[in-house]
Design a protein around this motif. Sequence first.
Motif, PDB file in Angstrom:
ATOM      1  N   LEU A  87       9.002 -12.758  -4.940  1.00  7.06           N
ATOM      2  CA  LEU A  87      10.064 -13.636  -4.418  1.00  7.06           C
ATOM      3  C   LEU A  87      11.397 -12.905  -4.486  1.00  7.06           C
ATOM      4  O   LEU A  87      11.908 -12.613  -5.568  1.00  7.06           O
ATOM      5  CB  LEU A  87      10.122 -14.937  -5.232  1.00  7.06           C
ATOM      6  CG  LEU A  87       8.881 -15.831  -5.116  1.00  7.06           C
ATOM      7  CD1 LEU A  87       9.059 -17.100  -5.942  1.00  7.06           C
ATOM      8  CD2 LEU A  87       8.602 -16.194  -3.663  1.00  7.06           C
ATOM      9  N   GLY A  88      11.951 -12.605  -3.324  1.00 10.17           N
ATOM     10  CA  GLY A  88      13.231 -11.909  -3.241  1.00 10.17           C
ATOM     11  C   GLY A  88      13.052 -10.450  -2.880  1.00 10.17           C
ATOM     12  O   GLY A  88      12.218  -9.760  -3.474  1.00 10.17           O
ATOM     13  N   LEU A  89      13.813  -9.995  -1.886  1.00  4.72           N
ATOM     14  CA  LEU A  89      13.757  -8.600  -1.444  1.00  4.72           C
ATOM     15  C   LEU A  89      15.148  -7.983  -1.372  1.00  4.72           C
ATOM     16  O   LEU A  89      15.322  -6.787  -1.603  1.00  4.72           O
ATOM     17  CB  LEU A  89      13.088  -8.520  -0.059  1.00  4.72           C
ATOM     18  CG  LEU A  89      11.623  -8.984  -0.017  1.00  4.72           C
ATOM     19  CD1 LEU A  89      11.171  -9.231   1.429  1.00  4.72           C
ATOM     20  CD2 LEU A  89      10.713  -7.960  -0.682  1.00  4.72           C
TER      21      LEU A  89
ATOM     22  N   THR B 243       6.213 -17.456   4.642  1.00  2.00           N
ATOM     23  CA  THR B 243       7.226 -18.307   5.283  1.00  2.00           C
ATOM     24  C   THR B 243       8.096 -19.048   4.260  1.00  2.00           C
ATOM     25  O   THR B 243       9.176 -19.514   4.578  1.00  2.00           O
ATOM     26  CB  THR B 243       6.562 -19.346   6.203  1.00  2.00           C
ATOM     27  OG1 THR B 243       5.542 -20.008   5.435  1.00  2.00           O
ATOM     28  CG2 THR B 243       5.938 -18.678   7.413  1.00  2.00           C
ATOM     29  N   ASP B 244       7.603 -19.193   3.039  1.00  2.00           N
ATOM     30  CA  ASP B 244       8.425 -19.766   1.963  1.00  2.00           C
ATOM     31  C   ASP B 244       7.800 -19.382   0.616  1.00  2.00           C
ATOM     32  O   ASP B 244       6.782 -18.671   0.583  1.00  2.00           O
ATOM     33  CB  ASP B 244       8.582 -21.296   2.100  1.00  2.00           C
ATOM     34  CG  ASP B 244       7.266 -22.047   1.993  1.00  2.00           C
ATOM     35  OD1 ASP B 244       6.303 -21.513   1.379  1.00  2.00           O
ATOM     36  OD2 ASP B 244       7.168 -23.169   2.509  1.00  2.00           O
ATOM     37  N   ALA B 245       8.392 -19.862  -0.465  1.00  6.06           N
ATOM     38  CA  ALA B 245       7.931 -19.433  -1.795  1.00  6.06           C
ATOM     39  C   ALA B 245       6.485 -19.858  -2.060  1.00  6.06           C
ATOM     40  O   ALA B 245       5.713 -19.108  -2.671  1.00  6.06           O
ATOM     41  CB  ALA B 245       8.853 -20.011  -2.862  1.00  6.06           C
ATOM     42  N   TYR B 246       6.120 -21.051  -1.597  1.00  2.19           N
ATOM     43  CA  TYR B 246       4.774 -21.554  -1.900  1.00  2.19           C
ATOM     44  C   TYR B 246       3.725 -20.838  -1.054  1.00  2.19           C
ATOM     45  O   TYR B 246       2.637 -20.513  -1.537  1.00  2.19           O
ATOM     46  CB  TYR B 246       4.719 -23.081  -1.701  1.00  2.19           C
ATOM     47  CG  TYR B 246       5.759 -23.753  -2.567  1.00  2.19           C
ATOM     48  CD1 TYR B 246       5.555 -23.910  -3.937  1.00  2.19           C
ATOM     49  CD2 TYR B 246       6.978 -24.178  -2.025  1.00  2.19           C
ATOM     50  CE1 TYR B 246       6.530 -24.471  -4.754  1.00  2.19           C
ATOM     51  CE2 TYR B 246       7.957 -24.742  -2.823  1.00  2.19           C
ATOM     52  CZ  TYR B 246       7.731 -24.885  -4.190  1.00  2.19           C
ATOM     53  OH  TYR B 246       8.696 -25.430  -4.983  1.00  2.19           O
ATOM     54  N   ASP B 247       4.075 -20.575   0.187  1.00  2.00           N
ATOM     55  CA  ASP B 247       3.178 -19.784   1.044  1.00  2.00           C
ATOM     56  C   ASP B 247       3.000 -18.390   0.424  1.00  2.00           C
ATOM     57  O   ASP B 247       1.901 -17.829   0.408  1.00  2.00           O
ATOM     58  CB  ASP B 247       3.789 -19.709   2.461  1.00  2.00           C
ATOM     59  CG  ASP B 247       2.962 -18.831   3.381  1.00  2.00           C
ATOM     60  OD1 ASP B 247       1.725 -18.869   3.273  1.00  2.00           O
ATOM     61  OD2 ASP B 247       3.554 -18.088   4.192  1.00  2.00           O
ATOM     62  N   CYS B 248       4.085 -17.865  -0.120  1.00  2.00           N
ATOM     63  CA  CYS B 248       4.052 -16.542  -0.747  1.00  2.00           C
ATOM     64  C   CYS B 248       3.093 -16.554  -1.948  1.00  2.00           C
ATOM     65  O   CYS B 248       2.313 -15.627  -2.153  1.00  2.00           O
ATOM     66  CB  CYS B 248       5.470 -16.164  -1.178  1.00  2.00           C
ATOM     67  SG  CYS B 248       5.602 -14.549  -1.936  1.00  2.00           S
ATOM     68  N   ALA B 249       3.147 -17.634  -2.730  1.00  2.00           N
ATOM     69  CA  ALA B 249       2.348 -17.698  -3.973  1.00  2.00           C
ATOM     70  C   ALA B 249       0.879 -18.018  -3.722  1.00  2.00           C
ATOM     71  O   ALA B 249       0.053 -17.847  -4.638  1.00  2.00           O
ATOM     72  CB  ALA B 249       2.959 -18.740  -4.909  1.00  2.00           C
TER      73      ALA B 249
ATOM     74  N   ALA C 274       5.137 -11.324   0.158  1.00  2.00           N
ATOM     75  CA  ALA C 274       6.568 -11.331  -0.177  1.00  2.00           C
ATOM     76  C   ALA C 274       7.307 -12.373   0.641  1.00  2.00           C
ATOM     77  O   ALA C 274       6.934 -12.681   1.781  1.00  2.00           O
ATOM     78  CB  ALA C 274       7.171  -9.955   0.087  1.00  2.00           C
ATOM     79  N   PHE C 275       8.360 -12.906   0.026  1.00  2.00           N
ATOM     80  CA  PHE C 275       9.228 -13.830   0.765  1.00  2.00           C
ATOM     81  C   PHE C 275      10.677 -13.619   0.345  1.00  2.00           C
ATOM     82  O   PHE C 275      10.976 -13.382  -0.829  1.00  2.00           O
ATOM     83  CB  PHE C 275       8.842 -15.300   0.513  1.00  2.00           C
ATOM     84  CG  PHE C 275       9.813 -16.233   1.167  1.00  2.00           C
ATOM     85  CD1 PHE C 275       9.896 -16.317   2.554  1.00  2.00           C
ATOM     86  CD2 PHE C 275      10.706 -16.979   0.394  1.00  2.00           C
ATOM     87  CE1 PHE C 275      10.846 -17.141   3.172  1.00  2.00           C
ATOM     88  CE2 PHE C 275      11.656 -17.792   1.001  1.00  2.00           C
ATOM     89  CZ  PHE C 275      11.723 -17.875   2.388  1.00  2.00           C
ATOM     90  N   ASP C 276      11.565 -13.684   1.340  1.00  2.00           N
ATOM     91  CA  ASP C 276      13.007 -13.647   1.091  1.00  2.00           C
ATOM     92  C   ASP C 276      13.664 -14.465   2.196  1.00  2.00           C
ATOM     93  O   ASP C 276      13.259 -14.377   3.358  1.00  2.00           O
ATOM     94  CB  ASP C 276      13.514 -12.190   1.144  1.00  2.00           C
ATOM     95  CG  ASP C 276      14.984 -12.077   0.754  1.00  2.00           C
ATOM     96  OD1 ASP C 276      15.264 -11.632  -0.374  1.00  2.00           O
ATOM     97  OD2 ASP C 276      15.853 -12.469   1.571  1.00  2.00           O
ATOM     98  N   PRO C 277      14.686 -15.254   1.859  1.00  2.00           N
ATOM     99  CA  PRO C 277      15.301 -16.093   2.893  1.00  2.00           C
ATOM    100  C   PRO C 277      16.010 -15.300   3.992  1.00  2.00           C
ATOM    101  O   PRO C 277      16.220 -15.825   5.083  1.00  2.00           O
ATOM    102  CB  PRO C 277      16.308 -16.944   2.102  1.00  2.00           C
ATOM    103  CG  PRO C 277      15.849 -16.893   0.688  1.00  2.00           C
ATOM    104  CD  PRO C 277      15.183 -15.558   0.515  1.00  2.00           C
ATOM    105  N   ALA C 278      16.435 -14.051   3.736  1.00  2.00           N
ATOM    106  CA  ALA C 278      17.207 -13.331   4.765  1.00  2.00           C
ATOM    107  C   ALA C 278      16.779 -11.886   4.990  1.00  2.00           C
ATOM    108  O   ALA C 278      17.159 -11.300   5.998  1.00  2.00           O
ATOM    109  CB  ALA C 278      18.693 -13.365   4.393  1.00  2.00           C
TER     110      ALA C 278
END
Length: 432
Positions: free
Chosen positions: A317-319, A369-375, A349-353
């Motif tokens: 989470l976070g790039l 696409t979001d944190a839960y999809d990432c997990a 991986a997921f990051d909002p931007a």
Amino acid sequence: MKICMVGTGYVGLVTGACLADFGMDVVCVDKDESKIAALQSGRIPIYEPGLEAIVAKNERAGRLRFTTDLKSAIEQCLAIFIAVGTPPKADGSPDLTFVRQVAESIALHMNGYKAVVTKSTVPTGTGRMIEQIIREKNGKHEFSIVSNPEFLREGSAVSDFLRPDRIVIGASDQRAVEVMQEIYNPLYLIETPFVITDVASAELIKYASNGFLAVKISFINEIARLCELMGADVHDVARGMGLDKRIGGKFLHPGPGFGGSCFPKDTSAAADLARQHGYTFRIIEATMEVNAETKARMIEKIEAAAGPLRGKTAALLGLSFKPETDDIRESPAISVLKDLLSAGAAVRAFDPAAIENTRAIAGDVHYATDAYDCAAGADFVVIATEWNEFRALDIDRLSRVMKARTMIDLRNVYDPKVMKDAGWTYAGVGRG
Ligand code: NAD
């Protein structure tokens, strides 16, 4: 006053838009045609909160324009700001090629007095270099040299520019000081302190400031290491230290090391600058060493919590190098990503931007696409950048979609006790 901003990146675009907002007539120039085409059609090529609105407002008001035509911009303007990149070379020294190119263009196209203002972060002596280039190629017209370093932070760049802690102006003569005072008058009126000095001192103020902030970060990261060895909590230590007004509480947040386009580059440039003058800048050398070790040690932390990584799936989470930006230059999250891949883990991986920028350098990753999809289906989750939307995750929902309840929280967003009570294997930085 007519202002030409050469370089329309994070600094040039924010500075250009904000100076237009102060009432200046600003033309932003970049050699990147696609960037200028995007801006001309109303698209902002970077993610920076508040920037789109201030650009649109000032374009509508006719005070802000974008072009690739440097010659006519130089001809029309009194103050020429240089805000081009100064990336690090392999030996750690900053590459001044772009600055030199702009200085040569100014010499070629100037048609009267110009104030040549360096906003880019450059080593002490660069103002003198620009002066020499212009003097050699154009003996006809008068000009002044100004160093006006920028201290804005990506993620809060517009508000930082509009409410800075100080304005630093290093000028070669009084005429230039007056030009700069006129440009920054709106900030003078809100009682922003001005530091007016010579060009070399202004250039050094920028490296000294970023160097000191980097020292603070590496210092607290070493304290975090000691906390892990000694069973203490770095947040309590940092709070206890930071309440001392001589120390101050800011920049005492432990994490995976400093990154971004400034601190790594500016610390190595400061070390290089000292070396060139026959001096070893020992505190800065040590700061860089600690930072490299801190970044490298994160994969060990992950392995200690999650077990052998080969064949496991990581949710990252976070790039970006910090929240509220799409900038991944020297991002500690990207070094974690690369280390996970080298250790044989599959990475979601997921990051909002910052996904688009990351995709360009790391293809072998599933972008969620979001944190839960990432997990979903992951063996462990790593919080690498503290975006607000990762601060209040639904931990139950997370554990339902993951294979195992393991969190490595490199930004110390969550409470270790709460996580352990909820049945998670949890590792933070410097938390006992
Ligand atoms: P950037 O890479 O985002 O933008 C630089 C721009 O300059 C690019 O768009 C590039 O195309 C353009 N450019 C390069 N050569 C050019 C030329 N000859 N003519 C016209 N355009 C040219 O860089 P940035 O992050 O905006 O940083 C710019 C400078 O400001 C650097 O020296 C950096 O250290 C300093 N600085 C950056 C920050 C930050 O947070 N990003 C903060 C303070 C200072």
